[in-house]
Scaffold this active site. Structure first.
Site, mmCIF file in Angstrom:
data_model
loop_
_atom_site.group_PDB
_atom_site.id
_atom_site.type_symbol
_atom_site.label_atom_id
_atom_site.label_comp_id
_atom_site.label_asym_id
_atom_site.label_seq_id
_atom_site.Cartn_x
_atom_site.Cartn_y
_atom_site.Cartn_z
ATOM 1 N N CYS A 21 0.889 -1.157 0.000
ATOM 2 C CA CYS A 21 0.000 0.000 0.000
ATOM 3 C C CYS A 21 0.925 1.204 0.000
ATOM 4 C CB CYS A 21 -0.922 0.037 1.215
ATOM 5 S SG CYS A 21 -1.933 1.536 1.258
ATOM 6 N N CYS A 38 -0.691 4.358 2.442
ATOM 7 C CA CYS A 38 -0.672 4.234 3.902
ATOM 8 C C CYS A 38 -0.349 2.795 4.263
ATOM 9 C CB CYS A 38 -1.951 4.737 4.540
ATOM 10 S SG CYS A 38 -3.469 4.274 3.730
ATOM 11 N N SER A 39 -1.334 1.984 4.508
ATOM 12 C CA SER A 39 -1.039 0.636 4.967
ATOM 13 C C SER A 39 -2.273 -0.226 4.845
ATOM 14 C CB SER A 39 -0.585 0.674 6.420
ATOM 15 O OG SER A 39 -1.533 1.428 7.155
ATOM 16 N N CYS A 40 -3.061 -0.021 3.792
ATOM 17 C CA CYS A 40 -4.259 -0.829 3.601
ATOM 18 C C CYS A 40 -3.832 -2.297 3.502
ATOM 19 C CB CYS A 40 -4.991 -0.399 2.336
ATOM 20 S SG CYS A 40 -5.494 1.335 2.404
#
Lengths: 127, 206
Positions: free
Chosen positions: B110, B113-115
């Site tokens: 991702c 962000c950090s999906c």
């Protein structure tokens, strides 16, 4: 402190460390990280914001200068994104948060080590 | 604050870090105003610490290796096939499963962000959230894979998939040789988290 049921799935790879990708950490490195995580998920579950709105702010925070390269400060950025979103949505104003933060600080300093820290009613702004 | 086990004089107070104060401020206000329920927060923390993790994804992978019909369903409609095993919840609503083959190796990132697909993999590892992985897995996937100890033939195409708040990806790794006749449980035991992100391969070691 907190581990996850993934021990057998995660084989620490020394190469990962050697070449500069950060080492593994527990799911949450401190209780506050867990609390910050849960607040965002709960607000979203209640339909109080779309996940995309939060992801956009989190992304902005992570792209800002000064972000740790090892992801160590990830939940600090998460928290800031959540503060911004709850302010933007009108749930909590920035001055309200600042005042409450000061009240917690005072309460902590007035509490002997090892005892639970509680806010006095008065410190909550007479609510 | 950490306690070191020594005796503390009780003539001075406790100290919370600025971050801890901010979290307490936010949480106490949200609770008082009725936006969140503290009990629900506790349940969420417990769930993500203890119950949701890559073992869920490992069972999905093992079942797909074992049952051709399930695999076809998984690749066709991942959200439904995964939900049928009881793995539902936030960040797993719109799942896509990518099949690794000798010709194509998929890996997931991702960049913004950090999906990450929480219901099948739990919360992401630190490196997944860190800037180097987010930036470099797109620009130099082979070198990132090498750092994870994964070297692929030049003939294998590497596809990097960028997760979003809407779409989450999970990799279906290749089933290793030497696992014929293994039970689903045995298969699930060898599936690593990294193999489902695409930064690892599954090996037939039990």
């Amino acid at each position: 402190m907190l581990t996850f049921g993934m021990i057998t799935l995660t084989r620490p790879d020394p190469a990962v460390l050697r070449n500069g990708l950060p080492a593994e950490r527990p799911v949450f490195a401190a209780p506050w990280e867990a609390q910050a995580f849960a607040m965002a998920v709960e607000l979203n579950q209640r339909g109080l914001f779309q996940w995309q709105e939060f992801a956009d702010l989190l992304s902005e925070e992570l792209l800002a200068a000064g972000t740790a390269q090892d992801g160590e400060d990830y939940y600090r950025h998460w928290l800031r994104a959540l503060e911004r979103l709850t302010a933007a949505k009108g749930f909590i104003t920035e001055p309200e948060r600042a005042q409450r933060q000061a009240a917690w600080d005072a309460a902590a300093k007035a509490t002997p080590h090892g005892e639970p820290i509680a806010l006095e009613k008065a410190a909550r702004g007479g609510r | 604050m950490p306690h070191d086990g020594h005796h503390h004089d009780h003539d001075h107070g406790s100290e919370l870090t600025e971050t801890e104060l901010r979290v307490r401020a936010l949480e106490s206000l949200l609770v008082e105003k009725g936006y969140v329920d503290p009990a629900a927060l506790d349940v969420l923390v417990e769930t993500y610490e203890k119950n949701v993790g890559p073992r869920n994804g490992a069972r999905v992978v093992a079942k797909a290796w074992d049952e051709a019909d399930y695999k076809a369903w998984l690749l066709e409609d991942a959200s439904a096939a995964i939900a049928s095993l009881g793995y539902t919840g936030r960040q797993g609503e719109d799942m896509i499963v990518l099949e690794n083959t000798p010709e194509t190796h998929n890996m997931v990132v991702c960049t913004l962000c950090s999906c990450y697909p929480w219901p099948v993999l739990g919360l992401p590892p630190t490196w997944y959230k860190a800037a180097p992985y987010r930036a470099r897995s797109v620009s130099q996937p082979r070198s990132v894979l090498a750092e994870f100890g994964v070297t692929l033939p030049d003939t294998t195409e590497i596809r990097v998939w960028d997760s979003t708040a809407e779409t989450r990806y999970m990799v279906l790794p290749m089933r290793p040789d030497g696992t014929d006749g293994w039970s689903t449980e045995q298969l699930a035991d060898i599936v690593t988290r990294d193999s489902m992100i695409g930064t690892g391969l599954v090996e037939a070691v039990s």
